[in-house]
Write a protein that holds these residues in place. Structure first.
Motif, PDB file in Angstrom:
ATOM      1  N   ASP A  71       5.767  -0.871  -2.766  1.00 59.91           N
ATOM      2  CA  ASP A  71       6.137  -2.258  -3.089  1.00 59.91           C
ATOM      3  C   ASP A  71       6.182  -3.101  -1.815  1.00 59.91           C
ATOM      4  OD1 ASP A  71       6.342  -1.598  -5.760  1.00 59.91           O
ATOM      5  OD2 ASP A  71       8.487  -1.105  -5.618  1.00 59.91           O
ATOM      6  N   GLY A  72       5.243  -2.882  -0.946  1.00 56.34           N
ATOM      7  CA  GLY A  72       5.141  -3.663   0.289  1.00 56.34           C
ATOM      8  C   GLY A  72       6.120  -3.259   1.375  1.00 56.34           C
ATOM      9  N   LYS A  73       6.951  -2.263   1.110  1.00 53.53           N
ATOM     10  CA  LYS A  73       7.954  -1.854   2.098  1.00 53.53           C
ATOM     11  C   LYS A  73       7.499  -0.564   2.777  1.00 53.53           C
ATOM     12  CE  LYS A  73      12.936  -0.835   2.292  1.00 53.53           C
ATOM     13  NZ  LYS A  73      13.106   0.597   2.420  1.00 53.53           N
ATOM     14  N   GLN A  74       7.661  -0.547   4.106  1.00 51.95           N
ATOM     15  CA  GLN A  74       7.286   0.662   4.850  1.00 51.95           C
ATOM     16  C   GLN A  74       8.295   1.788   4.596  1.00 51.95           C
ATOM     17  OE1 GLN A  74       6.427   0.396   9.174  1.00 51.95           O
ATOM     18  NE2 GLN A  74       7.747   2.166   9.441  1.00 51.95           N
ATOM     19  N   CYS A  75       7.798   2.939   4.180  1.00 51.78           N
ATOM     20  CA  CYS A  75       8.655   4.117   4.003  1.00 51.78           C
ATOM     21  C   CYS A  75       8.085   5.225   4.886  1.00 51.78           C
ATOM     22  CB  CYS A  75       8.650   4.581   2.559  1.00 51.78           C
ATOM     23  SG  CYS A  75       9.235   3.332   1.401  1.00 51.78           S
TER      24      CYS A  75
END
Ligand code: DC
Length: 223
Positions: A71-75
């Motif tokens: 969802d566009g978030k860096q993990c």
């Protein structure tokens, strides 16, 4: 491909600002500190002293690190697991700083960082992005602010996350970590010769984001 390198000391706002610039320009934000924090977390879980170079180097073959965008978030996945905010504590900041001084750790993380920039237009933040990781970045910025201001921002951030910290401790830890990061032998935290110095002591968040977007326009990276 666009490459924007953002380096600077702790609390300058590198990550929040870079994230916003990435969203405005439609490029990928890469938080490289998260990679060192993740190695720090593994080392802690393994009960290893992060300053014990030999022991840390010995455990590197057991570590797999992968960056995924959800969802566009860096993990960051450590051996298949995303540990989320567990890498964001002050203790993990110190672990990250200690392991980041070990040359083998830096080499271990080099390809992961360069690979992302090979495949995507990026704004990447860290300590050695303009000097070592992306030496050909079209725009390099060294983002900084006064010591007091940086410590205040970090303190507010930690308190907002519900952490029970004292301002004096945050200031002391920040200074100790910056000293450690800028005095290490390999890839010390420093501004690249061709970096633009941006002091945001008197700039708010939007002002800093706009200043970087304007520099990207001036450099011809975006219209
Ligand atoms: O940006 P950060 O606070 O999440 O970084 C944590 C530590 O990782 C920092 O103290 C030094 C190290 N680091 C590094 O050596 N090189 C980078 N490119 C990013 C972080």
């Amino acid at each position: 491909m666009i490459q924007i390198a953002i380096d600077g000391p702790g609390g300058a706002g590198k990550s929040t600002v870079s994230k916003a610039v990435a969203a405005k320009l439609g490029i990928v934000y890469v938080d490289t500190g998260a990679l060192y924090r993740t190695i720090g977390l593994y080392v802690k879980q393994a009960g290893i002293d992060p300053k014990d170079t030999e022991a840390v180097v010995k455990c590197l073959p057991d570590i797999s690190i992968e960056i995924r965008y959800i969802d566009g978030k860096q993990c960051v996945f450590l051996n298949g697991t995303d540990h989320g905010d567990a890498i964001r504590t002050p203790e993990m900041s110190m672990y990250a700083s200690a392991v980041s001084a070990i040359p083998e750790v830096r080499t271990f993380l080099l390809d992961t960082q360069r690979d992302i920039a090979r495949k995507n237009s990026v704004i990447m933040d860290g300590r050695d992005i303009g000097t070592v990781i992306l030496p050909d970045a079209q725009l390099k910025i060294y983002l900084t602010a006064s010591e007091e201001c940086r410590a205040r921002r970090r303190y507010d951030e930690l308190v907002a996350k519900g952490q029970n910290v004292r301002f004096e401790d945050v200031l002391a830890e920040m200074n100790q970590r910056d000293k450690q990061d800028s005095s290490r032998a390999v890839a010390p935290a420093t501004a690249a010769e061709d970096a633009i110095l941006l002091d945001n002591t008197d700039l708010d968040f939007d002002g800093t984001v706009n200043a970087i977007v304007e520099l990207a326009i001036k450099t011809g990276l975006v219209d």
